[in-house]
Design a protein around this motif. Structure first.
Motif, PDB file in Angstrom:
ATOM      1  N   PHE A  16       0.901  -1.483   0.059  1.00  0.00           N
ATOM      2  CA  PHE A  16       0.118  -0.164  -0.083  1.00  0.00           C
ATOM      3  C   PHE A  16       1.022   1.092   0.106  1.00  0.00           C
ATOM      4  O   PHE A  16       2.178   1.163   0.549  1.00  0.00           O
ATOM      5  CB  PHE A  16      -0.675   0.069   1.283  1.00  0.00           C
ATOM      6  N   TYR A  53      -6.322   1.926   2.291  1.00  0.00           N
ATOM      7  CA  TYR A  53      -6.908   0.491   2.875  1.00  0.00           C
ATOM      8  C   TYR A  53      -8.507   1.166   2.791  1.00  0.00           C
ATOM      9  O   TYR A  53      -9.418   0.006   2.614  1.00  0.00           O
ATOM     10  CB  TYR A  53      -6.758   0.636   4.611  1.00  0.00           C
ATOM     11  N   SER A  73     -10.792  -0.916  -0.112  1.00  0.00           N
ATOM     12  CA  SER A  73     -11.750  -1.791   0.767  1.00  0.00           C
ATOM     13  C   SER A  73     -12.569  -2.771   0.031  1.00  0.00           C
ATOM     14  O   SER A  73     -12.981  -3.889   0.660  1.00  0.00           O
ATOM     15  CB  SER A  73     -12.624  -0.865   1.652  1.00  0.00           C
ATOM     16  N   LEU A  93     -10.340  -5.600  -0.259  1.00  0.00           N
ATOM     17  CA  LEU A  93      -9.409  -5.673   0.954  1.00  0.00           C
ATOM     18  C   LEU A  93      -9.722  -6.906   1.552  1.00  0.00           C
ATOM     19  O   LEU A  93      -8.909  -7.668   2.083  1.00  0.00           O
ATOM     20  CB  LEU A  93      -9.391  -4.376   1.792  1.00  0.00           C
ATOM     21  N   THR A 146     -10.015 -11.433   9.128  1.00  0.00           N
ATOM     22  CA  THR A 146     -10.257  -9.894   8.517  1.00  0.00           C
ATOM     23  C   THR A 146     -10.136  -8.883   9.608  1.00  0.00           C
ATOM     24  O   THR A 146     -10.302  -8.006   9.101  1.00  0.00           O
ATOM     25  CB  THR A 146     -11.319 -10.055   7.534  1.00  0.00           C
ATOM     26  N   PRO A 166       0.177  -6.054   3.286  1.00  0.00           N
ATOM     27  CA  PRO A 166      -1.026  -6.604   3.884  1.00  0.00           C
ATOM     28  C   PRO A 166      -0.753  -8.028   4.778  1.00  0.00           C
ATOM     29  O   PRO A 166      -1.422  -8.206   5.578  1.00  0.00           O
ATOM     30  CB  PRO A 166      -2.187  -7.006   2.681  1.00  0.00           C
TER      31      PRO A 166
END
Lengths: 177, 363
Positions: A91, A97, A101, A104, A116, B169
């Motif tokens: 990122f 984010y 999304s 994501l 998550t 991530p």
């Protein structure tokens, strides 16, 4: 890829062998690898780079995608597009984010073993109520673990802590601010 | 120069040989990844922002670190030459990624080298806490304390649902990577390690061989760490890793007993041959040195060797690496020259039976 030795099971282990100065890679299944006594396992720092994984899971979007949609997938703060995120696997800023999304949850699920949602530490400045709620959740988990291990003294101590925090919550978020 | 003390072949506190299960679990490391809210992440930010990030974080650590009992030294990566960067990598004080950084980056090191805060690595901040032996909770407490201190003065990129926001991530959530370095000669010799590794990976943890470019498990040393950072709290991650590590340690002990019971003469022969090589060889390459170090370590653990100090072996493991040898020699060395220097280093260090005084140079 299929194991080079048995030709049956999928190859899950890469073995690097030094043959007269040449590094040769062999692909074995875990059974054949275990039988092969003269090998060292190879653990590459990054067994599979994240961006390769992501790119395979999210194949390139067709250019027919409407311009509106493409705009929606460019981060207004850092200028990263979703494609750039996929190719780097990183990122560009915190706002990415929210920008990405829609995808994501799917991405996090895949790189985080299906998880998550964060359940760990929260910065103190972030908000007392949320912090207390999460703390209670966390303490409850620890309490369950203590009960399972039959450490009732510890469980009782944790229960009292939960009780205290619940009282704090009911008294409004201001206490202890 | 402030950096000099960290470049010396001086033992960091994490190389000391103390703590629980230290015969098998050599060291513990906790790393927390954090980013500041108001700046873009390092993959997207400008040089100007990089400098501001460095300034913001450093000023907190230099001013307030003392409150937590730490005196930090700030070192800009660009001020270091290639060899100096490599030395810090070999000491595990900075990551290879930081050493090759393209923009303004820095590291803040505590005096005892048990804490290092990397600035503008893949994230704005990587707080790293190193401990000798198997001390997950202690290592975490130190990193956590530093994190809480920084957070009082800086605003972190944090999301209610996703937790700490990171460049990659794979770090989102707790931003925490916890790892334990394990010496597993008996599990390796008996090939049981080949069955253990796939089992560990299925439980959300990773095993890697350490040091060396190819990262084969050189010297039978493995690093086990958590892979998942989201959906589990720090407490759960540490618990899982603690349990897994304890099981592996138990397996290694059993394998050692079996080895000792079934082939004690062979084992003894191997251990003493390796000691012989380390104390008498004239040329030693990395691989041979690592293998012999592993054997001698095992020999000490099994009480076959009693006159060698384990902490010296820990230091040698670090100081025998290429950059350290060149730093020690004060000039660049070809691979062959390094083998000669490495052999000299081992002879000198082990000649006096390795009686060690903490912090003493081996020069």
């Amino acid at each position: 890829m299929i194991c080079e030795q048995c030709g049956e099971r999928p190859a899950t282990v890469i073995v690097k062998e030094n043959q007269q100065g040449h590094l040769i890679e062999k692909h074995f299944c875990h059974v054949c690898a275990a039988e092969n006594h003269n090998i060292n396992f190879s653990f590459d720092q990054d067994p599979m780079a994240i961006h390769n994984l992501l790119a395979n899971w999210f194949p390139k979007q067709k250019s027919a995608v409407s311009p509106v949609r493409r705009d929606a997938l460019t981060c207004p703060r850092c200028g990263f597009t979703f494609q750039k995120f996929l190719s780097l696997g990183k990122f560009g800023c915190a706002e990415c984010y929210s920008t990405f999304s829609p995808q994501l949850t799917e991405i996090l699920k895949r790189v985080q073993n299906g998880n998550t949602e964060h359940t760990g530490k929260i910065p103190a400045s972030y908000g007392t109520t949320l912090k207390i709620k999460k703390e209670i959740e966390e303490l409850r988990k620890q309490m369950q673990a203590a009960i399972q291990e039959e450490d009732f003294e510890e469980a009782a101590r944790l229960r009292d802590q939960v009780k205290l925090l619940n009282e704090k919550l009911e008294g409004g978020g201001n206490i202890g601010d | 120069m402030a950096i000099d003390r960290f470049l010396q072949p001086r033992a960091s506190s994490w190389m000391a040989n103390n703590g629980e299960h230290v015969d098998i679990a050599m060291s513990t490391r906790i790393r927390l990844a954090r980013n500041l809210e108001e700046f873009k992440f390092p993959y997207a930010f400008s040089e100007d922002e990089a400098l501001k990030v460095d300034k913001a974080i450093s000023s907190v650590l230099l001013d307030k670190g003392k409150e937590c009992g730490y005196d930090f030294t700030h070192i800009s990566v660009e001020e270091l030459n290639e060899l100096q960067r490599e030395v810090l990598v070999e000491k595990h004080l900075i990551s290879p990624y930081l050493a090759n950084s393209q923009h303004s980056s820095a590291v803040l090191l505590s005096d005892e080298e048990e804490l290092s805060v990397m600035i503008n690595e893949e994230d704005h901040m990587r707080i790293q806490s190193l401990q000798s032996g198997f001390h997950l909770q202690e290592a975490y407490d130190i990193a956590n304390k530093m994190d809480s201190l920084l957070e009082e003065h800086l605003s972190y990129a944090f999301h209610e649902k996703f937790g700490y926001l990171t460049s990659c991530p794979t770090n989102t959530g707790t931003g925490m990577r916890a790892s334990v370095m394990l010496h597993l000669p008996a599990l390796t010799m008996s090939h049981q390690i080949n069955r253990i590794i796939p089992a560990i990976s299925r439980l959300g943890m990773v095993v890697r061989g350490i040091y060396g470019e190819g990262s084969e498990a050189l010297g039978n040393i493995y690093q086990i760490s958590n892979q998942v950072t989201l959906g589990k709290s720090e407490y759960e991650i540490l618990q899982d890793l603690q349990n897994m590590t304890e099981q592996i340690i138990e397996q290694e002990r059993r394998a050692r007993e079996a080895l000792n019971a079934n082939s004690s003469l062979l084992l003894e022969d191997r251990v003493y041959r390796s000691l012989g090589v380390l104390t008498h060889a004239r040329l030693l390459n990395t691989e041979e040195a690592a293998t012999c170090l592993s054997d001698v370590r095992l020999g000490i653990d099994l009480d076959l060797i009693t006159n060698v100090d384990m902490s010296i072996l820990n230091e040698l493991m670090v100081f025998m690496q290429p950059a350290f040898l060149q730093q020690y020699a004060g000039r660049p060395l070809e691979a062959k020259e390094r083998d000669l220097a490495r052999a000299e280093l081992f002879r000198e260090r082990l000649a006096d039976n390795g009686i060690n005084t903490k912090g003493e140079d081996f020069a």
